[in-house]
Motif scaffolding. Structure first.
Motif, mmCIF file in Angstrom:
data_model
loop_
_atom_site.group_PDB
_atom_site.id
_atom_site.type_symbol
_atom_site.label_atom_id
_atom_site.label_comp_id
_atom_site.label_asym_id
_atom_site.label_seq_id
_atom_site.Cartn_x
_atom_site.Cartn_y
_atom_site.Cartn_z
ATOM 1 N N GLU A 164 20.213 28.512 11.292
ATOM 2 C CA GLU A 164 20.566 27.124 11.579
ATOM 3 C C GLU A 164 19.344 26.210 11.597
ATOM 4 O O GLU A 164 19.468 25.041 11.971
ATOM 5 C CB GLU A 164 21.289 27.030 12.927
ATOM 6 N N SER A 165 18.190 26.723 11.227
ATOM 7 C CA SER A 165 16.930 25.960 11.244
ATOM 8 C C SER A 165 16.663 25.372 12.623
ATOM 9 O O SER A 165 16.248 24.215 12.764
ATOM 10 C CB SER A 165 16.959 24.853 10.184
ATOM 11 N N ALA A 166 16.917 26.170 13.648
ATOM 12 C CA ALA A 166 16.703 25.706 15.022
ATOM 13 C C ALA A 166 15.208 25.559 15.290
ATOM 14 O O ALA A 166 14.387 26.346 14.811
ATOM 15 C CB ALA A 166 17.320 26.678 16.008
ATOM 16 N N THR A 167 14.875 24.548 16.045
ATOM 17 C CA THR A 167 13.479 24.320 16.427
ATOM 18 C C THR A 167 13.186 24.781 17.847
ATOM 19 O O THR A 167 12.045 25.066 18.177
ATOM 20 C CB THR A 167 13.139 22.824 16.309
ATOM 21 N N GLN A 168 14.230 24.842 18.695
ATOM 22 C CA GLN A 168 14.031 25.235 20.081
ATOM 23 C C GLN A 168 15.188 26.132 20.520
ATOM 24 O O GLN A 168 16.330 25.947 20.083
ATOM 25 C CB GLN A 168 13.928 24.011 20.999
ATOM 26 N N LEU A 169 14.876 27.072 21.385
ATOM 27 C CA LEU A 169 15.861 28.033 21.878
ATOM 28 C C LEU A 169 15.806 28.038 23.396
ATOM 29 O O LEU A 169 14.725 28.154 23.982
ATOM 30 C CB LEU A 169 15.558 29.423 21.311
ATOM 31 N N VAL A 170 16.961 27.902 24.018
ATOM 32 C CA VAL A 170 17.054 27.867 25.483
ATOM 33 C C VAL A 170 17.800 29.109 25.944
ATOM 34 O O VAL A 170 18.932 29.354 25.521
ATOM 35 C CB VAL A 170 17.794 26.597 25.959
ATOM 36 N N ILE A 171 17.151 29.925 26.786
ATOM 37 C CA ILE A 171 17.785 31.105 27.360
ATOM 38 C C ILE A 171 17.508 31.118 28.853
ATOM 39 O O ILE A 171 16.540 30.523 29.338
ATOM 40 C CB ILE A 171 17.277 32.414 26.713
ATOM 41 N N GLY A 172 18.358 31.798 29.588
ATOM 42 C CA GLY A 172 18.201 31.871 31.037
ATOM 43 C C GLY A 172 17.369 33.076 31.449
ATOM 44 O O GLY A 172 17.333 34.100 30.758
ATOM 45 N N THR A 173 16.689 32.948 32.578
ATOM 46 C CA THR A 173 15.955 34.091 33.111
ATOM 47 C C THR A 173 16.944 35.166 33.552
ATOM 48 O O THR A 173 18.094 34.893 33.879
ATOM 49 C CB THR A 173 15.082 33.653 34.297
ATOM 50 N N SER A 174 16.488 36.401 33.563
ATOM 51 C CA SER A 174 17.376 37.545 33.782
ATOM 52 C C SER A 174 17.950 37.535 35.192
ATOM 53 O O SER A 174 17.275 37.159 36.165
ATOM 54 C CB SER A 174 16.622 38.845 33.538
ATOM 55 N N ARG A 175 19.209 37.997 35.294
ATOM 56 C CA ARG A 175 19.842 38.151 36.599
ATOM 57 C C ARG A 175 19.528 39.515 37.220
ATOM 58 O O ARG A 175 19.887 39.769 38.367
ATOM 59 C CB ARG A 175 21.371 38.018 36.465
ATOM 60 N N ARG A 176 18.880 40.401 36.453
ATOM 61 C CA ARG A 176 18.614 41.748 36.948
ATOM 62 C C ARG A 176 17.524 41.743 38.030
ATOM 63 O O ARG A 176 16.624 40.911 38.031
ATOM 64 C CB ARG A 176 18.173 42.665 35.803
ATOM 65 N N GLY A 177 17.627 42.711 38.910
ATOM 66 C CA GLY A 177 16.630 42.855 39.962
ATOM 67 C C GLY A 177 15.398 43.588 39.473
ATOM 68 O O GLY A 177 15.328 44.067 38.337
ATOM 69 N N ARG A 178 14.397 43.738 40.354
ATOM 70 C CA ARG A 178 13.126 44.364 39.975
ATOM 71 C C ARG A 178 13.306 45.836 39.635
ATOM 72 O O ARG A 178 12.710 46.344 38.684
ATOM 73 C CB ARG A 178 12.117 44.203 41.105
ATOM 74 N N LEU A 179 14.136 46.537 40.415
ATOM 75 C CA LEU A 179 14.324 47.965 40.164
ATOM 76 C C LEU A 179 14.989 48.179 38.806
ATOM 77 O O LEU A 179 14.640 49.096 38.058
ATOM 78 C CB LEU A 179 15.158 48.587 41.285
ATOM 79 N N SER A 180 15.932 47.309 38.474
ATOM 80 C CA SER A 180 16.592 47.412 37.174
ATOM 81 C C SER A 180 15.596 47.166 36.049
ATOM 82 O O SER A 180 15.630 47.833 35.016
ATOM 83 C CB SER A 180 17.755 46.414 37.089
#
Length: 816
Positions: A294-310
């Motif tokens: 799609e010729s994207a210039t920017q990508l937005v993703i969320g930080t992980s919901r997983r914990g440290r042990l995971s």
């Protein structure tokens, strides 16, 4: 086209005019001077002599470039081809370059859209592919107002055709819509050329021709935060695109909630973006492949919901991997309230049924024993290698039945039995050779490995089947919505059919709670989901599985949306008449208290003067006073009639008698009711228009009010034009003045009761004429809209259905 032809001819290129239609336009004809024109061929068609491009003569002349006008033109019968673009194909095949012209409304793919916009079907079209094959496409663009000015100056049509053209096809709205279609079509062609160039040259990087922001959605609760953040990023640049994408596993595993994804899709579309679903096993790779495509210039993703042990157990997550592989795409890692609050470790799941969980360990213990008994009788026939392989097959069989735990139990049992009965020294738990130790270890590892693969395969197949069923069910619901089946009753029926229940209904929450309380825990055939603050969706028939409940919640979301739309529509329908009646009541009181005073005071003063015995009036003065009294009473009568008609319209008590009506018969009656004036009223095309479906007396009132308003605003020495024309299945009557006109913001205000805009004498009239005219027109099924008159002034357009498009018999109806 002619300008380009002259430019190339001046450079020494051999250019001829194969066919150009000037339509009598002097400026176009001037540009033909000095150019070589190939004579046309003459053909007879139904007793008429017509001219066409002489294809054979052009081919014989064999120029370098041929100028051919009107690409979509249909040829007169008798030539080599039916369409002109087919003639052009022959010229191109002969090595002759062609410069041609085409209007956007003649493109085949836009034919239906153009007809909806303009109301005029285009019978001559050209396939889009023919135009796409051109080596160069040049857009000749002009603002709508500029084109209308050229037409008003006589540069396009003859003077007698200008008013009709401006009033019908060449309206500002039509031209603006066609202009946008042309710009979008050419922009798509440019984008295709860019993508082709990048593909041919192996360019995989992102070219930032415009900002395209992709937001990755998992269906989790953080989706709304990510979407709004991505929308703000896209809005910072003019023309930025917002694209939301959800990556679905190709194996059918569906971890996202369909209801959450549906809400996030609605949010994306409300912000002007688009929603996409992409299938891929490796989420970061699939996400970046989509972004690059799609010729994207920017990508937005969320930080992980997983914990440290995971994180420690499973390693890097999707976000870190995406950042590493992103290349020249900017990646925004957006934090949210759910970050780091997921499970410490993935939740344990079992893919086996209860029967298999019981049968597996039993088989893991019993099957090796039975095999030992069997092999004991064949000790002299089979060797140790064969015995080991048979025990391995038994363990694999147990793994297929009971999974990893059962496979471990079977492998331990089989190892002990194999050691005791078959590995020397027999009947002792010792191993005489090192190779036998390695064989037992490999035996146990193979058993566990096979059991793990089998268990994972069972889990995947079961989840894939469940996800497929969910997708098919939701697809069925989406299909019914796309087909327009959005009523609450229809959605309830679809829900009942999808889950195979006895009934599906909407019920009050308290009633359902009371029913469940009375039945206690024994009631398992009733399933509920909330669809509002007080209502629930109730299914009766059987217990739903957990996976089915997730789909049921998605169905409940659709039902809740449909129910809310129905409630809002009902509330709006109830409130609007009350608001309108209140506005009308307030305005009527203001009119009675203020605007009626003028005619009453004038008439009263005239009558009082005539009755006075203190003053002797001459005959001329007496006649003038009587005329003043008569004029005041006539004006008062007209104002009262308008007030009464507006009251009837507002109260819904106006009775209509719709019947086929000729405008040419009603127009003279309307003009006779107007006061004498020096402004001439000219008619054009009224006698040729088809009959309309209208109430003749009400139509007379509408025309009289519009013409009176036009006369009042037309300066001395100018005229008022009343013209009629057909547009599709409707007839339009246009009342055109050449007065001061209106500002664009005032086009709707003039139809509000008691508005006089202040551009003429504000001492006469209540400002009800236009409001009443629009109300009466809409009551008859028509519309009344204002347009700017080219050159200055205002045009009022009355559009009513033609009698042929409606039942011809007169009908009585009351407005409600």
């Amino acid at each position: 086209m002619l300008d380009e032809g002259r430019r190339r001819a001046a450079r020494g290129t051999d250019v001829v005019v194969a066919f150009v239609e000037c339509h009598g336009r002097p400026h176009t004809e001037e540009m033909l001077e000095g150019m070589e024109v190939v004579p046309r061929t003459v053909r007879e068609y139904r007793g008429t002599t017509l001219t066409e491009m002489d294809l054979e003569a052009v081919l014989e002349r064999a120029p370098q470039i041929a100028l051919v006008d009107e690409l979509p033109h249909t040829n007169v019968a008798g030539g080599r081809h039916a369409k002109r673009w087919e003639d052009i194909d022959d010229l191109l095949a002969a090595g002759i370059d062609v410069i041609t012209t085409v209007n956007v409304q003649h493109l085949e793919s836009l034919n239906d859209v153009v007809q909806k916009i303009t109301g005029v079907p285009q019978r001559e079209t050209v396939p889009d592919e023919v135009v796409r094959r051109a080596h160069q496409i040049e857009l000749v663009d002009m603002p709508a107002d500029a084109l209308r000015r050229r037409m008003a100056h006589g540069n396009v049509y003859a003077p007698e055709k200008v008013d009709a053209a401006l009033s019908n096809y060449f309206r500002v709205g039509n031209l603006t819509a066609l202009r946008e279609l042309a710009l979008l079509w050419v922009a798509g062609r440019v984008d295709e050329a860019l993508q082709k160039y990048r593909s041919e040259h192996g360019i995989g990087g992102v070219w930032e021709t415009r900002e395209r922001v992709v937001v990755a959605l998992t269906g989790g609760p953080e989706g709304a935060t990510l979407i709004r953040r991505a929308a703000r990023i896209a809005d910072r640049s003019a023309g930025g695109d917002l694209l939301a994408v959800h990556i679905a596993r190709s194996d059918g595993l569906a971890e996202a909630s369909p209801a959450s994804l549906a809400k996030q899709r609605a949010l994306v579309e409300s912000l002007g973006g688009t929603f996409h679903s992409v299938v891929g096993d490796h989420v970061p790779a699939a996400l970046l492949d989509f972004a690059r495509a799609e010729s994207a210039t920017q990508l937005v993703i969320g930080t992980s919901r997983r914990g440290r042990l995971s994180h420690f157990v499973t390693g890097r997550g999707v976000g870190e991997t995406t950042v590493e592989l992103s290349g020249d795409i900017d990646v925004h890692m957006v934090t949210h309230e759910r970050a780091g609050r997921g499970r410490l470790l993935p939740a344990p799941t079992s893919s086996l049924s209860r029967v298999r969980r019981v049968a597996g360990p039993v088989a893991g213990f019993v099957l090796p024993i039975l095999l030992t008994v069997l092999l004991s009788h064949t000790r002299d026939t089979l060797n140790l290698t064969t015995d080991t392989l048979l025990f391995l097959m038994a363990v694999i069989g147990v793994a297929c039945i009971g999974g990893v735990v059962s496979a471990l139990l079977a492998s331990i049992t089989a190892s002990l039995l194999l050691n005791w009965f078959f590995i020397p020294p027999i009947h002792r738990f010792t191993i005489g050779e090192t190779n036998n130790v390695l064989a037992l270890v490999v035996f146990a590892m193979a058993a566990v490995t096979v059991a793990t693969i089998v268990d994972q395969s069972i889990r995947l197949s079961r989840r894939a089947a469940s996800a497929t069923a969910e997708a098919e069910t939701l697809s069925s619901m989406a299909g019914s919505i796309l087909r327009g089946d959005q009523g609450v009753a229809v959605l309830l029926q679809r829900t009942r059919e999808a889950f195979g229940m006895e009934s599906a209904e909407l019920a009050h929450r308290t009633d359902v709670d009371a029913e469940l309380a009375a039945a206690g825990s024994t009631r398992t055939d009733l399933v509920t989901a909330p669809v509002g603050p007080e209502d629930v969706l109730v299914l009766r028939g059987r217990r739903l599985a957990a996976s089915e409940r997730r789909v049921f919640v998605a169905f409940a979301g659709h039902v809740a949306a449909a129910l809310e739309r129905a409630r809002l529509a009902e509330a709006a329908a109830e409130v609007e008449p009350v608001k309108a009646a209140d506005r009308m009541r307030t305005a009527l009181l203001a009119a009675v208290s203020h605007d009626l005073r003028t005619p009453i005071a004038s008439g009263w003063a005239a009558i009082s003067s005539l009755r006075s015995r203190d003053v002797r009036f001459s005959d001329e003065d007496r006649d003038e006073l009587l005329a003043t009294a008569e004029e005041s009473l006539v004006r008062l009568n007209r104002l009262v009639d308008n007030l009464l008609d507006m009251s009837r319209l507002q109260a819904g008590a106006l009775t209509l008698n719709l019947q086929p009506t000729a405008i040419a018969e009603v127009l003279p009656l309307a003009l006779d009711t107007l006061p004498s004036t020096r402004t001439p009223v000219v008619t054009q095309g009224v006698a040729e228009t088809a009959d309309i479906l209208a109430d003749p007396p009400l139509l007379e009132r509408v025309i009289a009010n519009l013409v009176a308003n036009a006369v009042r605003h037309t300066p001395p020495g100018k005229k008022v034009l009343v013209s009629g024309s057909a547009l599709g299945d409707r007839v339009e009557l246009r009342v055109i003045d050449q007065g001061p006109g209106l500002q664009p913001d005032d086009h709707d205000r003039i139809f509000e009761p008691f508005q006089r805009m202040g551009d003429t004498d504000n001492t006469t009239g209540l400002g009800l004429g236009l409001a009443l005219s629009r109300g009466l027109t809409e009551a008859m099924g028509g519309t009344l809209t204002p347009e700017d008159t080219p050159g200055g002034g205002l045009t009022m357009v009355v559009s009513l259905p033609a009698a042929a498009a409606s039942p011809p018999a007169p009908q009585e109806q009351a407005l409600a």
